[in-house]
Design a protein around this motif. Structure first.
Motif, short mmCIF file in Angstrom:
data_model
loop_
_atom_site.label_atom_id
_atom_site.label_comp_id
_atom_site.label_asym_id
_atom_site.label_seq_id
_atom_site.Cartn_x
_atom_site.Cartn_y
_atom_site.Cartn_z
N ASN A 27 0.85 -1.18 0.00
CA ASN A 27 0.00 0.00 0.00
C ASN A 27 0.89 1.24 0.00
N HIS A 28 1.08 1.81 -1.17
CA HIS A 28 1.99 2.95 -1.31
C HIS A 28 1.49 4.19 -0.59
N ALA A 29 0.17 4.37 -0.53
CA ALA A 29 -0.38 5.54 0.17
C ALA A 29 -0.07 5.46 1.66
N ARG A 30 -0.24 4.28 2.25
CA ARG A 30 0.05 4.10 3.68
C ARG A 30 1.55 4.26 3.94
N GLU A 31 2.35 3.73 3.04
CA GLU A 31 3.81 3.85 3.18
C GLU A 31 4.23 5.32 3.16
N LEU A 32 3.68 6.08 2.23
CA LEU A 32 3.99 7.50 2.13
C LEU A 32 3.49 8.26 3.36
N SER A 33 2.27 7.95 3.78
CA SER A 33 1.71 8.59 4.96
C SER A 33 2.58 8.33 6.19
N GLY A 34 3.03 7.10 6.34
CA GLY A 34 3.90 6.76 7.46
C GLY A 34 5.23 7.48 7.40
N ASN A 35 5.78 7.57 6.20
CA ASN A 35 7.05 8.27 6.03
C ASN A 35 6.92 9.74 6.40
N LEU A 36 5.84 10.37 5.97
CA LEU A 36 5.61 11.78 6.29
C LEU A 36 5.44 11.98 7.79
N GLU A 37 4.68 11.10 8.43
CA GLU A 37 4.46 11.23 9.88
C GLU A 37 5.76 11.00 10.64
N LYS A 38 6.55 10.05 10.18
CA LYS A 38 7.83 9.77 10.84
C LYS A 38 8.76 10.98 10.75
N ASN A 39 8.84 11.57 9.58
CA ASN A 39 9.71 12.73 9.41
C ASN A 39 9.19 13.95 10.15
N ALA A 40 7.88 14.12 10.20
CA ALA A 40 7.30 15.23 10.97
C ALA A 40 7.61 15.04 12.46
N GLY A 41 7.58 13.80 12.91
CA GLY A 41 7.93 13.50 14.30
C GLY A 41 9.37 13.83 14.61
N LYS A 42 10.26 13.56 13.66
CA LYS A 42 11.68 13.89 13.86
C LYS A 42 11.86 15.40 14.00
N VAL A 43 11.16 16.15 13.16
CA VAL A 43 11.26 17.60 13.21
C VAL A 43 10.72 18.12 14.55
N GLN A 44 9.58 17.58 14.97
CA GLN A 44 8.98 18.01 16.23
C GLN A 44 9.89 17.69 17.41
N LYS A 45 10.54 16.53 17.36
CA LYS A 45 11.46 16.14 18.43
C LYS A 45 12.66 17.10 18.50
#
Length: 60
Positions: A27-45
């Motif tokens: 599921n490429h949409a879920r993979e992309l969504s997860g990648n975006l959330e992961k990177n947003a979390g890194k920025v927030q941290k």
């Protein structure tokens, strides 16, 4: 510890799980969504770390 560090870590982990699930299921949409959330979390941290450092400097 700044709350952004905690929330960022949660988003980073949650995004990593979503990304892995998307890869496994194809599921490429879920993979992309997860990648975006992961990177947003890194920025927030990192933002939380900067806030902690600023507080330390202010306390001096």
């Amino acid at each position: 510890m700044d709350k952004n560090r905690i929330e960022g870590t949660k988003h980073e982990i949650k995004g990593g799980v979503k990304e892995a699930a998307g890869k496994v299921t194809g599921n490429h949409a879920r993979e992309l969504s997860g990648n975006l959330e992961k990177n947003a979390g890194k920025v927030q941290k990192e933002f939380g770390k900067a806030n902690d450092q600023a507080r330390k400097q202010q306390d001096r």
